[in-house]
Each structure stands twice: as C-alpha cells, then as structure tokens.
Design a protein around this motif. Structure first.
Motif, PDB file in Angstrom:
ATOM      1  N   UNK A 126      35.634  48.718  45.491  1.00 15.70           N
ATOM      2  CA  UNK A 126      36.837  48.270  44.518  1.00 15.70           C
ATOM      3  C   UNK A 126      37.520  49.300  44.003  1.00 15.70           C
ATOM      4  N   UNK A 237      40.578  54.678  36.379  1.00 11.16           N
ATOM      5  CA  UNK A 237      39.930  54.436  35.294  1.00 11.16           C
ATOM      6  C   UNK A 237      38.654  54.798  35.352  1.00 11.16           C
TER       7      UNK A 237
ATOM      8  N   UNK B 186      38.926  43.738  35.019  1.00 10.10           N
ATOM      9  CA  UNK B 186      40.050  44.466  35.834  1.00 10.10           C
ATOM     10  C   UNK B 186      39.620  44.195  37.236  1.00 10.10           C
ATOM     11  N   UNK B 187      40.938  44.654  37.998  1.00  7.18           N
ATOM     12  CA  UNK B 187      40.593  44.674  39.505  1.00  7.18           C
ATOM     13  C   UNK B 187      39.533  45.557  40.360  1.00  7.18           C
ATOM     14  N   UNK B 188      38.821  45.047  41.102  1.00  8.45           N
ATOM     15  CA  UNK B 188      37.877  45.797  41.829  1.00  8.45           C
ATOM     16  C   UNK B 188      36.542  46.301  41.223  1.00  8.45           C
ATOM     17  N   UNK B 270      41.238  39.730  39.180  1.00  8.67           N
ATOM     18  CA  UNK B 270      41.189  40.926  38.556  1.00  8.67           C
ATOM     19  C   UNK B 270      42.746  41.255  37.673  1.00  8.67           C
ATOM     20  N   UNK B 271      42.620  41.610  36.519  1.00  7.52           N
ATOM     21  CA  UNK B 271      43.942  41.900  35.842  1.00  7.52           C
ATOM     22  C   UNK B 271      43.670  43.052  34.925  1.00  7.52           C
ATOM     23  N   UNK B 272      44.506  44.023  34.933  1.00 12.81           N
ATOM     24  CA  UNK B 272      44.688  45.093  33.909  1.00 12.81           C
ATOM     25  C   UNK B 272      44.803  44.581  32.543  1.00 12.81           C
ATOM     26  N   UNK B 273      44.156  45.083  31.508  1.00 19.60           N
ATOM     27  CA  UNK B 273      44.179  44.231  30.176  1.00 19.60           C
ATOM     28  C   UNK B 273      45.394  44.592  29.470  1.00 19.60           C
ATOM     29  N   UNK B 274      46.220  45.556  30.221  1.00 18.14           N
ATOM     30  CA  UNK B 274      47.380  45.743  29.573  1.00 18.14           C
ATOM     31  C   UNK B 274      48.640  44.945  29.823  1.00 18.14           C
ATOM     32  N   UNK B 275      48.171  44.200  30.955  1.00 21.67           N
ATOM     33  CA  UNK B 275      49.457  42.936  31.508  1.00 21.67           C
ATOM     34  C   UNK B 275      49.422  41.771  30.598  1.00 21.67           C
ATOM     35  N   UNK B 278      49.450  38.119  32.117  1.00 19.98           N
ATOM     36  CA  UNK B 278      48.224  38.085  32.687  1.00 19.98           C
ATOM     37  C   UNK B 278      47.131  37.734  31.794  1.00 19.98           C
ATOM     38  N   UNK B 307      33.220  53.180  35.568  1.00 15.59           N
ATOM     39  CA  UNK B 307      34.778  53.581  34.677  1.00 15.59           C
ATOM     40  C   UNK B 307      34.450  54.199  33.386  1.00 15.59           C
ATOM     41  N   UNK B 310      38.123  54.099  29.289  1.00 12.95           N
ATOM     42  CA  UNK B 310      38.839  52.904  29.459  1.00 12.95           C
ATOM     43  C   UNK B 310      37.861  51.516  29.530  1.00 12.95           C
ATOM     44  N   UNK B 314      39.021  48.092  27.652  1.00 17.87           N
ATOM     45  CA  UNK B 314      38.757  46.916  28.476  1.00 17.87           C
ATOM     46  C   UNK B 314      38.255  45.797  27.736  1.00 17.87           C
ATOM     47  N   UNK B 317      39.957  44.440  24.634  1.00 19.40           N
ATOM     48  CA  UNK B 317      41.225  43.769  24.782  1.00 19.40           C
ATOM     49  C   UNK B 317      40.564  42.278  25.564  1.00 19.40           C
TER      50      UNK B 317
END
Lengths: 473, 378
Positions: A126, A237, B186-188, B270-275, B278, B307, B310, B314, B317
């Motif tokens: 990932x 991250x 988020x992604x991945x 997956x999406x970053x919470x800042x977008x 999205x 992680x 951050x 996440x 958000x």
C-alpha cells in the motif's frame, strides 16, 4: 447531523490543526525583542516546541534529538539579527538544518552504458509501488527514454492488471506472466534487451520488512536483475516505523534512493527526514497526486518548509507553470500591470485556475494564509457564481466595469440568479485587486529568479551536516 | 469572504505564473485524466448481475498466481495477536525486565515517553497519559518499583477502550433489507483487501454477502475485489471504470434486497482527506448507502498501522464527512505498532473494531484491548 450508531465519548472534530511553528515561536520570542541575544532559557523553550512539532510531523525520535542538538548549537548565544525577528531567525536556522538533512547529495540519475537501465521498486504493502512504477515510466518517457514495465507483483490480486491499465495510460508496454516474480523479472530483462527498450522498471509485491521469506524473494529478484537503481517506495504518512522499514530494506537491497508518495495530503512527511538521516540515501522522487503526471524530482527546501508547516509555494508555482497556458497568462499579466485587466481576462484566468484543481488545495499551499481563510470552504459552486455574474455582463461591461450603473447591475443579478449585493461585491473586489496587482506586478517575476538562485546556493552548500557557524553564509 | 479569497488567489496566481512563464515556456501536460466522477470516462454503470464470477482460484487473473489464503472459506481458529506479532516489536524490546525492577524516577518516565512516542501514540496523548501517572506517583497512589508504574500505564491504556465493543452492528432481523457496511480510508491502507476478508468471514458464518465495487477510480480495483468475491463466494456488483461510485453501491443494495442478501459490503476508492471534492463524493456515497431498503450500520475507517500522526487527522476528517463508527487497523503484523489508535480513541472516541495481522482472511480479527496492550508491552 446524527448518525445511527454514532460514537459516544468526546468528539472535538472541529479542533484546529496545529498552528504554524512561526506563530508559536512569535509567542515565545516577542519578549526578546528588546534584548540583544538569544538566551538559553528562551532557546530551551523554543527547542521544546521544535521537538514537539517535529514529533507531530512524524520525524523519528532519534532524528529529532539529533536535530534539536544541532539547532541548539546554532541558536544559543547567537546574536539577534537586525532584519529578522527572533522567531524568524530561529525558523531560518531550523529550516536550514532540515534542508541540509533532507538535501545532502542530490539524487543524480545516470543511465547504464549497456541498456537497459534497470530500476527496481520495493516497499511495504500500500505504499504506492504500482502507481509509482507507472509514473516513473512516464517520467522516463518525458526524458526521451523508452521504458518498459515488468509486473512482478504476483501476490496482490489484480496488481498485474492494474499495472497493465496504467501502462496503457502512459503508453509504456508491460511485461508479465503467471510464473514467479524472479522468473518474470528475468524474462522482462531479456525481453527489454530484445526489443531495445532502454529502461526497465520492475514493480514488486508489497512486503513487510520482517517477512523473511518475502525479503529473501526480493533479494533474489535483485540478484537476478542486478538493478542499476533500487528505490524504496514509502508513504509520506508513515510514522515512527519508517526508520525500521528503511533500515531493513536497505540492509536487504542496498537502496539507491527513496520515492516518497502521497505527499498531496496534509501529512507533514517527517518520515522522509528520518529515512534520509538513517539510511543516508537521497529522496529521488515525490508523488504529488493521483494523476500519472503528478510526479516530480525532489526539492529538499520544499519539504523542509512543509515539515515546519510553512506552506509550499514553490510547488504551487510549478503546478501553475504546468497547467497554465503560457500565452494567455503572459498577456493577462501584462494587462494587469498596465491596469487594463478586464472581467474578460479574469474569467479566462478563472478557467485556468480551475484546471489546476480545487482552489482549497491551492490555498493550503500558500504560505501565511490565515487559518480562518484556509479552513473556509470554497466550493466549485462559489466559483460558478462568480462566473455566472461575469457571463451575464455584456462584452462592453466586461471590458469597462465603469459602465455598471444600478439598472445594469440589477439586470446582471437577475440574469445570473444572484443578488445585486453579490454583483456589487464582485465589482468592488475586482477593482481592489486591480489596484493591488498594479503595484505588485513586476515583483512576481523577480521573486522567481531569486528563488532559483537561493536553491542553487543551497545545493552548493548541501552535504554539510555539522552545524555551520553563522558567518558561513 | 469566499469571493475575496477567490479573487486574491486568482490574482496572485496570474502574476506568479505569468511572471515566470515569460522566462520558462511551459510545457503543458493535461492529457492525464482528471478525477471528476464520470467526466472523461463517463460510461453508464454496466451491472454485472447474477453470481459474479465464481471463478476458480487463480483463474480470475494472471496476477493471482501464488495467491494468499487459498480456500479462504476454511477459516481456522482465531489467531492470538501475541502469536502473530513479532516479540521484537514490543515497546521496550528486551529491557522490560530491567525497567520493571528499577525504582520510579524521571528516567523511567523518559523511557516510557520515548516508548510511547516511538509507537506513534503522539505527543499529546503520551503527555496526557504520563502526566496522570506522575501525579498518581506523587500522591502515593502508585508506589513501589517501576513494575507498578508499568502496570498502571497498561491499565490506563486498556481503560481507554473501556466499554467499546468490537462487534459490528447489523440491522435487526426482519427489517426488510440488507445491512450495509461502508469502508472508507486514504489510498493504500487495504480497504479492498479488508472487504475481501470481511466477506470471507461473514460468508463462513452463513451470511449471504454482496460486494459493491465502489472503487471505480483505481485501475483494476474491481478485478481485485472480484478475486476476493470468488474466494468468499460472495456476489459482486461492479460499475464501469470511472462510473459514479454511489450508483454502484445503490445497485448493490437494490440487488442485495432483491436476492435476500444479509449484508452489503461497500468498497470506496482511497482518497486523501484533504481533497474536498472527493470527500464531497464520499458524503454522497454515504447518503445513497443509507437509503432504504439498505440499513447502513457501520462506516469503517481503514487505517494502516504504519500511519503516524496523520492518522488522527484522517480519522477526524472522515468522521466529519461520513460519520465513521469504527476503525479497522491493518498491517499490524509488521514492525509498526499502530499507537495512533490510542490518540484516535482518546481524542475522537472512535472504537477499534478489527485488526489485521496477516494476509489470510483468518488474520483479520476482532480488536481486543487486552491483547493489543499485551502485544505492546510484552
């Protein structure tokens, strides 16, 4: 909004993100202004803040300690600068130390004398290896090379399919077969040689650094390929663990560099700093977004200011540079400086800005934007409203806002489904911008040249890890 | 307000870019697809109805060679966390016994602080935990060697999760529609894999499961889920790449209701919470997933154990956007300790539901705070 099964306990969702370091330092250091030197007490207090900030940015604890000591050595007893506030002065030291640590030897890519140049990508599950492979392939293609992708991730379901789709998108052929990763890599290499591709990028399965069997597998891929470059792909991250992961992969594979992914989020990316410091290998590339084009070589000073929470204006400018239509922007700037910028131009610019992505994201990259502004919700709707107002104007009105009398404003408001107040606000703001920009105009171009020069200077002094005496600059 | 910002930003950008463009003629590269739902790749959602490819293992795609969890339906007994996790990952490495025997002093606290921070617990939660311990030592509530202090810290961390249940909520029987669980992150982080494993677990318990391939963005995400659907003998509802994820999930719920399914597991990209856009899309996905006849009972945030701080952002958000009800902590079998979940529980009150400790379906287990803390300390 009440959700079914919503959680109990304290939820302070609206809690503000942490203030920028500069803000915090200002608080501590304002009382210093009258005195001539940074005293030990203040320095200690500031260093505590720095320590917390770095830890919150996920810089590894051991690395933080080392950095804090270096900063202490440069700050305590230092003479106060005349041109900078004490807070700015400390920030400058911190930022320089971070940049030095991140920078060092810049990553230089040279191609194998006997093609193909083989690039191996490895990392945890990932972290973004498959996407990074495709992005890297596109990057090589832009450098005029002829890359070839090998899908050696046979573990994750559909990983090969993912790389095939991405390969198609970037126009790079993909090799794979359902055998085993070592075999795939070997055949891909032979195939690359046969068809005359000059760069081979090998995507491998994600693996944990403590998974002995899989680490042995990636080692055998590596010895079969003898790659010219081995990159560790690491998620921006990542927390404290980045160090053990990087160490383990470096021990197994002898890394040449790091690809840092997902830095388009709001993680501060302290992991990059830890990895750089601990394994001593440069960060070669960064992945800055979801599109295959969002990939770039690494600039230490940008990440340094990001770790410190100071915005990323350089990336923003680069983005503008990429997405903006050169001719149109040039014309617009000229008109702006001459005070001839019209609503027509503004509309055109707005379209361009929209292409760069959501405005909110860009706002986050601008330094010194107050928190309230950064948190303000800007939606496409709002931009749509502005567009609607301008589109409801006649050409003559767009070119000459002075024409806008009461009845015209009312017509525009009705035409765009807004109120006259909205129209008034827009025209007022527009005039203010015109005024402001006329005075700012010529500086923008200069700023860039200066930034480049600074970057060059930094490169020259890169590599130094020992605290440099203040006089050195 | 917004207007001022927009105008200012446009102005600044015009100047900045024009200023430098004069110098460097930009090359433009906008051929890459933009990620607006359905814009460039607008295609109607092609439903693949009926039993979705009960393909034999390995036949789903060439990439599935050497697959994990062959015959995933035979879920073995629940693995103990302790067995799965490397002993070397303990917070205190080998010197736990040394610490235990010592008297409590500032060094002990420093060591504890260091250990917690290295576990990604974060400065704030670490400080809160230790300040409390300090005052209890001072008041004489905790006495004796550092062993007692460690015990108290362990109890405190376990106490953070007091009252949480790892059980995933389902709609009451006879409520006329399938239970819906939505997976976000988020992604991945492992959303698709987690859904595959959850599907296998639930199917093994005799539930009829429908998978909604709501990740219509990432290349081959649908294929990946298809493989898992085959393993779990679950049905898969897919849309075209770039299709509106809400429509896929809507179709899955409708399909599930019509076929009398018990559970719909909804995957999302997956999406970053800042977008912002999205996250808006995700809000819509939630609204659609909530529609009857479906009963949305869980919104699970999948979080990667590697992680750092951050993770807290996440969680905040995603909770704000779609009302997260619990956390799935994946990849805990590596060297990362996932301590950020302590901060998330402490600051946001979100319970941890599932923990991933390996690649097979049986390795996704209910979170047990005692086990989790034991794995940290021993």
């Amino acid at each position: 909004m009440v959700f079914p099964g919503s959680v109990g306990g304290p939820t302070n969702l609206r809690e503000p993100m942490f203030d920028t370091l500069t803000d915090r330092f200002e608080g501590i250091l304002t009382r210093l202004r009258s005195r001539g030197r940074l005293g030990d007490a203040e320095v200690n207090e500031v260093l505590r803040e720095i320590r917390v900030a770095l830890l919150e940015a996920d810089v590894n604890l051991a690395v933080v300690r080392d950095l804090v000591e270096r900063i202490r050595a440069r700050c305590s007893g230092a003479e106060l600068s005349k041109s900078l506030t004490p807070a700015q002065q400390v920030i400058k030291v911190v930022s320089e130390e971070l940049t030095t640590t991140l920078g060092g030897e810049p990553f230089k890519l040279s191609y194998a004398s006997k093609p193909p140049t083989v690039v191996l990508l490895a990392g945890l599950q990932g972290s973004g290896k498959t996407t990074a492979s495709a992005k890297l392939a596109r990057w090589f293609k832009q450098q005029g090379r002829h890359p070839y992708l090998a899908a050696a991730d046979l573990r994750r379901p559909a990983a090969v399919e993912q790389l095939r789709i991405l390969g198609k998108e970037v126009g790079v052929p993909v090799f794979s077969e359902p055998t085993d990763p070592v075999e795939v890599s070997r055949k891909a290499l032979a195939e690359a040689e046969r068809v005359g591709r000059d760069v081979l990028i090998v995507d491998t399965a994600g693996r944990l650094s403590i998974d002995l069997a899989l680490m042995a597998e990636v080692r055998s891929i590596s010895s079969a390929l003898r790659p010219d470059y081995t990159f560790l792909v690491i998620d921006a991250m990542t927390g404290q663990d980045a160090v053990s992961t990087a160490k383990a992969f470096n021990d197994a594979l002898e890394l040449d560099g790091v690809i840092l992914t997902k830095i388009d989020g709001d993680a501060r990316g302290g992991a990059a700093l830890s990895v750089k410091q601990v394994v001593g290998k440069p960060i070669a590339f960064v992945s800055t977004g979801e599109r295959v084009a969002d990939f770039d070589t690494f600039y230490p000073e940008r990440l340094a200011s990001r770790i410190l929470g100071m915005g990323d204006v350089l990336s923003l400018i680069e983005k503008a540079e990429r997405e903006y239509d050169a001719g149109v922007a040039e014309k617009a700037a000229e008109r702006l400086q001459k005070g001839q910028f019209t609503f027509e131009d503004f509309l055109e610019q707005l379209q361009q800005v929209k292409r760069m992505g959501p405005l909110q994201g860009m706002l986050g990259m601008l330094p010194g934007v107050p928190k309230e502004v950064r948190d303000a919700k800007i939606e496409d709707k709002d931009i749509g409203r502005i567009e609607a107002i301008i589109r409801s104007m006649t050409m003559a009105e767009r070119r000459n806002p002075d024409l806008l009398n009461g009845s015209r404003r009312l017509r525009i408001a009705n035409g765009s489904g807004t109120s006259t107040t909205d129209v008034n606000n827009l025209t007022k703001q527009f005039r203010e911008m015109q005024k402001m920009m006329r005075t700012l105009g010529p500086i923008a171009g200069l700023g860039r040249a200066k930034a480049r020069k600074t970057a060059r200077n930094r490169k020259v002094k890169g590599g130094r890890v020992t605290p440099s005496p203040r006089g050195a600059r | 307000m917004v207007l001022t910002i927009v105008i200012a930003v446009v102005g600044v950008l015009v100047l900045a870019s024009a200023g430098l463009l004069v110098v460097t003629r930009a090359r433009r590269g906008t051929e890459a697809r933009h990620r607006a739902p359905g814009v460039p790749h607008a295609a109607p959602s092609h439903l693949r109805q009926g039993p979705a490819s009960p393909a034999p293992e390995g036949a789903a795609d060439a990439g599935a060679v050497g697959q994990v969890a062959a015959g995933a339906l035979q879920l073995g007994p629940r693995p103990a966390l302790r067995d799965r996790l490397d002993r070397a990952r303990s917070l205190f490495g080998g010197y736990l016994e040394q610490i235990r025997a010592r008297a409590v002093d500032e060094t002990t606290f420093e060591e504890l602080e260091e250990a917690l921070i290295l576990a990604d617990v974060g400065v704030r939660t670490t400080t809160a935990l230790l300040d409390d311990l300090r005052s209890r030592v001072r008041s004489g509530e905790i006495e004796g060697s550092s062993g007692a202090l460690l015990g108290a810290l362990r109890a405190d961390i376990e106490g953070l999760f007091a009252g949480d249940s790892a059980e995933l909520a389902t709609a009451p029987p006879g409520s006329g529609g399938p239970t819906v669980w939505l997976f976000v992150g988020v992604n991945g982080v492992g959303k698709t894999t987690t859904i595959g494993k959850v599907a296998a677990r639930e199917a093994a318990e005799g539930r009829k499961v429908v998978l909604a391939a709501g990740d219509t963005f990432r290349a081959a995400a649908g294929e990946q889920l298809e493989t898992w659907a085959g393993r779990a003998h679950a049905q898969l509802i897919r849309g075209a790449e770039g299709a509106d994820p809400s429509s896929v999930i809507f179709d899955a719920v409708q399909h599930g209701a019509a076929r009398g399914a018990d559970l719909v597991l909804a995957d999302t990209a997956g999406r970053l919470h800042t977008k912002v856009n999205l996250m808006e899309e995700l809000r819509k996905v939630r609204r659609i997933a909530e529609r009857p006849p479906g009963k949305l009972t869980e919104v699970l945030l999948v979080l990667d154990a590697t992680t750092g701080q951050n993770g807290l952002v996440q969680a905040r958000q995603f909770t704000e956007a779609v009302g997260v009800t619990g956390i799935v902590l994946t990849k805990l079998d590596g060297t990362a300790k996932g301590g950020v979940v302590l901060a998330i529980r402490n600051e946001l009150g979100l319970p941890i539901k599932l923990v991933g400790v390996g690649e097979s379906a049986a390795d996704l287990v209910e979170f047990d705070p005692k086990e989790f803390v034991a794995a940290l300390f021993e």
